[in-house]
Structure formats: C-alpha cells, structure tokens
Write a protein that holds these residues in place. Structure first.
Motif, PDB file in Angstrom:
ATOM      1  N   ASN A 220       0.838  -1.209   0.000  1.00  0.00           N
ATOM      2  CA  ASN A 220       0.000   0.000   0.000  1.00  0.00           C
ATOM      3  C   ASN A 220       0.864   1.247   0.000  1.00  0.00           C
ATOM      4  O   ASN A 220       0.601   2.203  -0.749  1.00  0.00           O
ATOM      5  CB  ASN A 220      -0.886   0.040   1.250  1.00  0.00           C
ATOM      6  CG  ASN A 220      -2.181  -0.735   1.063  1.00  0.00           C
ATOM      7  OD1 ASN A 220      -2.484  -1.190  -0.039  1.00  0.00           O
ATOM      8  ND2 ASN A 220      -2.927  -0.907   2.139  1.00  0.00           N
TER       9      ASN A 220
ATOM     10  N   LYS B 247       2.247   1.651  -3.346  1.00  0.00           N
ATOM     11  CA  LYS B 247       1.185   1.918  -4.324  1.00  0.00           C
ATOM     12  C   LYS B 247       0.673   3.355  -4.216  1.00  0.00           C
ATOM     13  O   LYS B 247       0.433   4.008  -5.233  1.00  0.00           O
ATOM     14  CB  LYS B 247       0.038   0.933  -4.078  1.00  0.00           C
ATOM     15  CG  LYS B 247      -1.105   1.035  -5.061  1.00  0.00           C
ATOM     16  CD  LYS B 247      -1.951  -0.239  -5.082  1.00  0.00           C
ATOM     17  CE  LYS B 247      -2.712  -0.475  -3.790  1.00  0.00           C
ATOM     18  NZ  LYS B 247      -3.684  -1.580  -3.929  1.00  0.00           N
ATOM     19  N   TYR B 248       0.518   3.862  -2.973  1.00  0.00           N
ATOM     20  CA  TYR B 248      -0.081   5.189  -2.801  1.00  0.00           C
ATOM     21  C   TYR B 248       0.960   6.301  -2.614  1.00  0.00           C
ATOM     22  O   TYR B 248       0.667   7.343  -2.067  1.00  0.00           O
ATOM     23  CB  TYR B 248      -1.094   5.170  -1.643  1.00  0.00           C
ATOM     24  CG  TYR B 248      -2.233   4.201  -1.908  1.00  0.00           C
ATOM     25  CD1 TYR B 248      -3.143   4.444  -2.951  1.00  0.00           C
ATOM     26  CD2 TYR B 248      -2.380   3.032  -1.165  1.00  0.00           C
ATOM     27  CE1 TYR B 248      -4.167   3.560  -3.215  1.00  0.00           C
ATOM     28  CE2 TYR B 248      -3.406   2.137  -1.425  1.00  0.00           C
ATOM     29  CZ  TYR B 248      -4.291   2.408  -2.465  1.00  0.00           C
ATOM     30  OH  TYR B 248      -5.312   1.529  -2.746  1.00  0.00           O
TER      31      TYR B 248
ATOM     32  N   ASP C 245       5.114   6.560   4.734  1.00  0.00           N
ATOM     33  CA  ASP C 245       5.337   6.950   3.331  1.00  0.00           C
ATOM     34  C   ASP C 245       5.068   8.432   3.154  1.00  0.00           C
ATOM     35  O   ASP C 245       4.484   9.073   4.026  1.00  0.00           O
ATOM     36  CB  ASP C 245       4.445   6.103   2.406  1.00  0.00           C
ATOM     37  CG  ASP C 245       2.959   6.350   2.653  1.00  0.00           C
ATOM     38  OD1 ASP C 245       2.515   7.518   2.522  1.00  0.00           O
ATOM     39  OD2 ASP C 245       2.226   5.382   2.979  1.00  0.00           O
TER      40      ASP C 245
ATOM     41  N   ILE D 225     -11.390   3.216   7.469  1.00  0.00           N
ATOM     42  CA  ILE D 225     -10.376   2.366   6.856  1.00  0.00           C
ATOM     43  C   ILE D 225     -10.253   1.050   7.634  1.00  0.00           C
ATOM     44  O   ILE D 225     -10.378   1.042   8.855  1.00  0.00           O
ATOM     45  CB  ILE D 225      -9.039   3.156   6.819  1.00  0.00           C
ATOM     46  CG1 ILE D 225      -8.372   2.892   5.486  1.00  0.00           C
ATOM     47  CG2 ILE D 225      -8.092   2.779   7.926  1.00  0.00           C
ATOM     48  CD1 ILE D 225      -7.711   4.084   4.962  1.00  0.00           C
TER      49      ILE D 225
ATOM     50  N   ARG E  94     -12.619   1.676   0.253  1.00  0.00           N
ATOM     51  CA  ARG E  94     -11.512   2.345  -0.415  1.00  0.00           C
ATOM     52  C   ARG E  94     -11.714   3.845  -0.230  1.00  0.00           C
ATOM     53  O   ARG E  94     -12.831   4.325  -0.133  1.00  0.00           O
ATOM     54  CB  ARG E  94     -11.480   2.006  -1.913  1.00  0.00           C
ATOM     55  CG  ARG E  94     -11.494   0.495  -2.159  1.00  0.00           C
ATOM     56  CD  ARG E  94     -10.922   0.143  -3.510  1.00  0.00           C
ATOM     57  NE  ARG E  94      -9.523   0.552  -3.591  1.00  0.00           N
ATOM     58  CZ  ARG E  94      -8.921   0.889  -4.727  1.00  0.00           C
ATOM     59  NH1 ARG E  94      -9.588   0.884  -5.863  1.00  0.00           N
ATOM     60  NH2 ARG E  94      -7.659   1.242  -4.722  1.00  0.00           N
ATOM     61  N   SER E  95     -10.598   4.596  -0.179  1.00  0.00           N
ATOM     62  CA  SER E  95     -10.701   6.033   0.091  1.00  0.00           C
ATOM     63  C   SER E  95     -11.607   6.724  -0.918  1.00  0.00           C
ATOM     64  O   SER E  95     -11.770   6.265  -2.042  1.00  0.00           O
ATOM     65  CB  SER E  95      -9.334   6.701  -0.003  1.00  0.00           C
ATOM     66  OG  SER E  95      -8.475   6.177   0.959  1.00  0.00           O
TER      67      SER E  95
ATOM     68  N   THR F 179      -8.663  -3.836  -3.866  1.00  0.00           N
ATOM     69  CA  THR F 179      -9.906  -4.534  -3.511  1.00  0.00           C
ATOM     70  C   THR F 179     -10.578  -3.940  -2.274  1.00  0.00           C
ATOM     71  O   THR F 179     -11.741  -4.223  -1.989  1.00  0.00           O
ATOM     72  CB  THR F 179      -9.599  -6.019  -3.185  1.00  0.00           C
ATOM     73  OG1 THR F 179      -8.685  -6.058  -2.078  1.00  0.00           O
ATOM     74  CG2 THR F 179      -8.979  -6.732  -4.366  1.00  0.00           C
ATOM     75  N   GLY F 180      -9.834  -3.182  -1.498  1.00  0.00           N
ATOM     76  CA  GLY F 180     -10.409  -2.697  -0.235  1.00  0.00           C
ATOM     77  C   GLY F 180     -10.450  -3.798   0.820  1.00  0.00           C
ATOM     78  O   GLY F 180     -11.153  -3.689   1.817  1.00  0.00           O
TER      79      GLY F 180
ATOM     80  N   GLY G 147      -7.284  -5.425   1.786  1.00  0.00           N
ATOM     81  CA  GLY G 147      -5.951  -5.564   2.396  1.00  0.00           C
ATOM     82  C   GLY G 147      -5.912  -5.114   3.847  1.00  0.00           C
ATOM     83  O   GLY G 147      -5.450  -5.851   4.728  1.00  0.00           O
ATOM     84  N   LEU G 148      -6.423  -3.911   4.127  1.00  0.00           N
ATOM     85  CA  LEU G 148      -6.356  -3.399   5.502  1.00  0.00           C
ATOM     86  C   LEU G 148      -7.351  -4.109   6.422  1.00  0.00           C
ATOM     87  O   LEU G 148      -7.121  -4.206   7.620  1.00  0.00           O
ATOM     88  CB  LEU G 148      -6.587  -1.886   5.528  1.00  0.00           C
ATOM     89  CG  LEU G 148      -5.399  -1.055   5.023  1.00  0.00           C
ATOM     90  CD1 LEU G 148      -5.716   0.434   5.104  1.00  0.00           C
ATOM     91  CD2 LEU G 148      -4.135  -1.344   5.825  1.00  0.00           C
TER      92      LEU G 148
HETATM   93  P1  ADP Z   1      -6.738  -1.514  -1.464  1.00  0.00           P
HETATM   94  O1  ADP Z   1      -6.690  -2.846  -2.068  1.00  0.00           O
HETATM   95  O2  ADP Z   1      -7.757  -0.626  -2.010  1.00  0.00           O
HETATM   96  O3  ADP Z   1      -5.413  -0.884  -1.332  1.00  0.00           O
HETATM   97  P2  ADP Z   1      -6.679  -1.643   1.389  1.00  0.00           P
HETATM   98  O4  ADP Z   1      -7.635  -2.249   2.334  1.00  0.00           O
HETATM   99  O5  ADP Z   1      -5.273  -2.109   1.454  1.00  0.00           O
HETATM  100  O6  ADP Z   1      -7.294  -1.795  -0.016  1.00  0.00           O
HETATM  101  O7  ADP Z   1      -6.704  -0.109   1.655  1.00  0.00           O
HETATM  102  C1  ADP Z   1      -7.938   0.528   1.788  1.00  0.00           C
HETATM  103  C2  ADP Z   1      -7.849   1.948   1.307  1.00  0.00           C
HETATM  104  O8  ADP Z   1      -7.029   2.683   2.190  1.00  0.00           O
HETATM  105  C3  ADP Z   1      -7.161   2.091  -0.025  1.00  0.00           C
HETATM  106  O9  ADP Z   1      -8.120   1.994  -1.060  1.00  0.00           O
HETATM  107  C4  ADP Z   1      -6.559   3.470   0.066  1.00  0.00           C
HETATM  108  O10 ADP Z   1      -7.475   4.412  -0.341  1.00  0.00           O
HETATM  109  C5  ADP Z   1      -6.277   3.647   1.529  1.00  0.00           C
HETATM  110  N1  ADP Z   1      -4.870   3.444   1.852  1.00  0.00           N
HETATM  111  C6  ADP Z   1      -4.317   2.317   2.355  1.00  0.00           C
HETATM  112  N2  ADP Z   1      -2.997   2.498   2.567  1.00  0.00           N
HETATM  113  C7  ADP Z   1      -2.697   3.767   2.178  1.00  0.00           C
HETATM  114  C8  ADP Z   1      -1.523   4.568   2.176  1.00  0.00           C
HETATM  115  N3  ADP Z   1      -0.363   4.071   2.588  1.00  0.00           N
HETATM  116  N4  ADP Z   1      -1.622   5.812   1.718  1.00  0.00           N
HETATM  117  C9  ADP Z   1      -2.799   6.302   1.308  1.00  0.00           C
HETATM  118  N5  ADP Z   1      -3.945   5.617   1.293  1.00  0.00           N
HETATM  119  C10 ADP Z   1      -3.890   4.369   1.711  1.00  0.00           C
END
Ligand code: ADP
Length: 587
Positions: A491, A494-495, A519, A532, A538-539, A550-551, A553-554
């Motif tokens: 993540n 990716k972000y 990050d 979250i 997802r944001s 997928t929303g 992971g967290l």
């Molecule tokens: P995804 O597969 O969408 O990354 P996650 O459950 O891992 O799903 O994350 C949920 C949402 O949290 C993400 O869609 C993103 O918007 C936000 N997010 C997660 N990690 C970060 C990060 N390090 N920086 C910014 N936004 C993040």
C-alpha cells in the motif's frame, strides 16, 4: 382496658440493656411496694405476654421467665377484675379455671383475717403506650404483711405502675430503633452483594440468605414480571427451586405488585390485614398461604423509576410476629435496589443476546464468503489455464494477443480478490484459532521488502529499511504477520508518487514489538481514516481510487492484528503521507 388493640411486635430482646432496666425496676418495686414478688411482661404481636423481668422469687423466675402466656386467657382473667384505678384485682374466688396452666401460685399460708391475701389472688397493672395500646403487664404477689392492699398501698403501687409503664415504653422504643438499624444494615449488605451481579439467578443466590436472615423470615420467593403482556408463571423460592403458580393467581399478584409500586408501599398479607383486592381475590391469596403453611407475607414490589419489574415475598410461619412498619419501609428500599439490579441484569442479558446474534451473523457471512470464493477458485484456474494455452497458439494476431493480455490481467485481479476473501474469512473464523509461535519479525519484514522492492524501483519510490541487529520476536502466526507486512508495504508503495520514499522500521518497545511503515504518499483524509480497515472500503480520494485495489488488504491487517491482541495506529494527512504502526505482544 385489656381489650385495647395490641402493639406490633417490636422487640426481639436482642438488647440486653432493655431487659436489665426492666429487671432493675421490678427489683425496686419488690423492695418498696410491700410485695415480695414482682413480674413485668411484654405484649407480643402474636397476642401473647412474654415475662421478661421477675424479682423476689427464684422459683417464680424458673417457672415464668420467657414463658408466653396467651393474651386471650389474661383478658378473660382481667375481665373478672375489680377496677382499682390503674390496678386490676381478681380475688381467688373469681380466678379462672385456666389460670393453673400459666400462672404461678406461691406457697403461702393464708392469715386468718378478713383481708388476708390468698395465694390465688391476682393483682396486676396493665401498661399502655401513648396511643393507649396495651404494651405490658406489671403484676405483684406475696404481700409482706400477708394482706390484700389497702387504699394507701394501692396509691404506692399506682406510682410504681406508672414508672414501670414509662420504662416499658422506652425499652420498646429502644428495641424498635435497634431493629430498624439491624434491618437497614441487612438491606445495605443485600444491595452491595446483589448489584454486582448481572444475572437474576445470581442476584437471588447472593441476596437470599441475607434477606431471610436480615428480615427474620422463614423463607422468600421472588417473581419477576415477563415482557409486557406476558405473565411470569413461576417463582424463584429461597430453597432455589422454581415453583409453578396458577396463572390466574400469578396475574392477580402481578397486579397487586404494580399497584403497590405505584403507591410505593410494601403490603403485609396476613389474616386480619386489609388487602387492596376484592374479597374473593383475598380469599384466594389467604388460601394459598394456608396451603404453603405460611402465617404472613411481606409483599414488596420491585422496580426502578416508573417500572415495576416483579415482587419479593418474605414469609413468616404461623404464630411468628407479623411485619412491622419499619420492616416494610426497609423492604421497600430493597425493592428499589433489587429492581434496579434486575433491570441492569435484563439490559445486560439483552445486549448479550444481541452480541450472540451479531456473532452468528458474522460467522454466517464469513462462511458465505469463503464458500463463494472457493466456488470461484476452480473455474478461474480453468480460465487461466486455457488463457495460457491460447497464448501458445501461433496464428494469433497482435490485436488478439492484446485482448488475451487484458483477459489475463483481469483473471489475475480476480485471483487476488479470491485469495484476499479466503484469507479474510480464515482469520475471522472462530473455528480457525490462532496458533502462536515466536516469530523473528526481522525475517518477516525482509521478506516483505523483497516482495515490493521490484514494484518500488520500477515506480521510482525509494525504500528505506531499518532493521535492528538483535532479534525482534513477536508471538504469532508467521504467515499471517507476513500478510500484514506485505499489505502495509505494498500500500505504501502503491499510494506514493514517483520520487517519494517509504520507510520501514522495526523496534522493541517494552513488551511490544513495533513495526512502523511510513510513506510520503497521497495520505488519507480524517473522514476516511475512520472507516479504513472495514471490508471493501476504499478512500474517497480519486487519486487512490485510480490505483487498482480490492479494499480488503487493511481489513485483513486489522483482523490479524486483533487476533494477535495487538494494535494498529494510523497517522495520516491528505497530500502529505501516512504512517501505519503495528504493535504486537513481544515473545
Ligand atoms: P486496497 O486494495 O484498495 O489498497 P486496502 O484495504 O489495502 O485496499 O486499503 C484501503 C484503502 O485505504 C485504499 O483503497 C486506500 O485508499 C487507503 N490506503 C491504504 N494504505 C494507504 C496509504 N499508505 N496511503 C494512502 N492511502 C492508503
């Protein structure tokens, strides 16, 4: 005068001081009145006289002390008496035949004079309280001059009777106060013990002994009202058994409880006491008491605020004292405390039930997700296998190869979603408990860094990894903690935009292993941070949605950390970057 109403049973003679005072008075009268033997008896609420002080004769003391004399017999005797002002005199000729059963006759030689005292003569002074209720009897015997008293001696006796009356009234008052303290002490104890409990059965278990003992009851039962419109048809008795009650009677009793709660009144149920019901209903209740061999009941409504939640009934055996106003007042206080405790227990039980339902629902959802994911896995494997075969075909145009590549990307993404769903279901399942072993987090973090390093370098994101030289060991499942690290790191990469950096840091802090992943990416708004980690969230930030994800992971990260009894902390600011800190119990 002997037909005056009888004062309530207010004394237990637990207070030796009162008894001693009455004994001293009896002895004083024996010294000064010209009568050698003096007794003072107290009227009990069970309509008997208890002789509590005897002076002048050891023999009389042996025969009379604490003997209960039926008031009916005494009344019959006094009805025959000559009225001497305060005093009543029954000459031997008129003494009732029943007298022998309870009286004491001195061995005395009768003088041969006209006014000689006969051993069977009875001279007594009924003692009354301020309201005129008969509270005791002073009696004298064995005149020192051997004669029935003349005018002057009667005068003296009158004064003594007055003094004895004051002492008796004071002693009763003192006993009443002692009783009040005793009952309210018991009440406090009951409240303290019961209110800590969150089930009605436990409240009862804990308070029954204190209630029965504190109120000198023979037994008790407690009935809670059912949900509105439904009548509880069984009661909890002090012996612990549940007894069925005729529903008509249960409904009537519930009605009485509701009325009593409205009036804030504890009701004494006993023959001869008024009851706020119809005569037939009253008969039904008294019949029940007879069947149960109960003499009287103190009926206490239980409730809190306007709501009556049941009743408590304290019972006494036939012949035992009927309930006093002080006992009724203390019992009503207990009705408030027990009522509140019962309401608390009910709320707790309802919440408990709700939690159980929610848990069952959650389990069902987990099973459903994992079943669907499993069902998708096989057809998807078949799709991907056939895609691989198609890619090997020679006669495909460039355009077709492009379509195949798009299909393959889609299939891969579906594969990730299915894997995430299966993992999410697995870490949330009650049937799949955590098997915790010591895990060196340095290895886990290094492996996760390897997984994301290529993506990071392709994207131009710098990775700083700071691992300590000594092991940082957490207790947990290595594969699950690995998924946490990979999800957080991927993540972060990716972000984070090109040129940004991601820092991973691992340390021991007290009894916790702390993994920090920071990050300089797009960040998460405060509103999004609240949601979250919930599945599929997802944001709302379009820059984040532009990335594939997928929303889930967290959500996996959160569940894994929860079942490891750890914590996840998120600090983030939109446009500036995010820090995810994981705390796990150190091994
Ligand atoms: P995804 O597969 O969408 O990354 P996650 O459950 O891992 O799903 O994350 C949920 C949402 O949290 C993400 O869609 C993103 O918007 C936000 N997010 C997660 N990690 C970060 C990060 N390090 N920086 C910014 N936004 C993040």
């Amino acid at each position: 005068m002997p037909d005056q109403p009888i004062a309530g049973s207010r004394y237990s003679w637990s207070d030796p001081a009162s008894r001693e005072t009455l004994q001293l008075i009896a002895e004083g009268i024996a010294r000064l009145s010209g009568f050698a033997v003096v007794t003072i008896g107290l009227v009990r609420s069970d309509d008997s006289l208890q002789v509590v002080a005897i002076a002048g004769s050891e023999e009389a003391r042996r025969d009379l002390e604490d003997v209960l004399i039926p008031m009916a017999d005494l009344r019959a005797e006094l009805a025959e008496a000559d009225d001497w002002g305060r005093l009543r005199f029954v000459p031997a000729e008129r003494v009732a035949a029943t007298r022998g059963a309870w009286g004491w006759v001195p061995e005395l030689d009768r003088l041969d004079v006209e006014d000689a005292w006969d051993p069977h003569d009875y001279l007594a002074a009924p003692l009354h309280d301020a309201e005129g209720s008969l509270v005791g009897i002073l009696s004298v015997d064995v005149p020192t001059d051997g004669r029935r008293p003349g005018e002057a001696q009667r005068e003296v006796l009158n004064v003594h009777a007055e003094q004895a009356e004051r002492a008796v009234v004071l002693a009763l008052e003192r006993e009443r106060l002692a009783e009040q303290v005793r009952v309210s002490d018991a009440a406090r104890r009951i409240v303290r013990e019961a209110s800590a409990q969150l089930s009605i059965e436990r409240i009862l278990q804990d308070s029954t002994a204190a209630l029965v003992e504190g109120f000198r009851a023979a037994g008790m039962w407690l009935q809670t009202t059912g949900t509105p419109g439904e009548v509880a048809s069984h009661v909890h008795t002090s012996s612990g058994e549940e007894v069925s009650v005729d529903p008509a009677l249960a409904a009537l009793v519930e009605q009485v409880a509701q009325d009593a709660w409205r009036r804030q009144d504890a009701v004494v149920v006993a023959p001869g006491h008024d009851l706020p019901v119809t005569p037939e209903q009253r008969e039904m209740i008294l019949d029940l008491l007879r069947d149960l061999d109960v003499g009287s009941v103190l009926f206490v409504p239980l409730g809190a605020g306007p709501e009556c939640v049941g009743h408590l009934a304290l019972t006494r055996l036939p012949g035992a004292p009927v309930w006093t106003a002080e006992e009724a007042a203390a019992a009503l206080d207990i009705g408030h405390d027990l009522g509140r405790a019962i309401l608390n227990a009910r709320t707790f039980e309802r919440e408990h039930h709700l939690v159980r339902e929610l848990r069952a629902l959650d389990d069902y959802k987990g099973r459903m997700i994992s079943t669907v994911a499993h069902e998708l896995k096989n057809p998807l494997a078949s799709v991907r296998g056939h895609l691989d075969l198609l890619e090997l075909a020679d006669e495909l145009s460039e355009e077709s190869r492009g379509w195949l590549a798009a299909l393959d990307r889609g299939a891969q993404r579906m594969g990730r979603v299915i894997d995430d769903l299966l993992l999410l279901a697995r870490v949330g399942e009650a049937g799949h408990p955590l098997v915790a072993r010591p895990v060196d987090l340095r290895q886990v973090v290094a492996d996760a860094v390897d997984v994301v390093a290529l993506t990071a370098s392709r994207k131009g994101v710098l990775l700083h990894v700071d691992l300590p030289a000594h092991p940082v060991t957490a207790l947990g499942d290595a594969d699950e903690i690995d998924r946490v690290c990979v999800n957080l790191l991927s993540n972060a990469v990716k972000y984070t935009r090109e040129g940004g950096s991601v820092t991973v840091d691992l340390a021991l802090a007290g009894d916790q292993a702390v993994l920090t992943c920071s990050d300089q990416g797009i960040g998460i708004s405060a509103g999004d941070q609240e949601r979250i980690g919930t599945e599929f969230f997802r944001s709302t930030n379009p820059e984040a949605v532009a990335e594939s994800g997928t929303g889930l992971g967290l959500a996996i990260v959160r569940r894994v950390i929860d079942r490891h009894h750890g914590h996840l902390e998120i600090e983030s600011e939109l446009g500036r970057g995010s820090t995810f800190r994981v705390r796990l119990p150190a091994a």
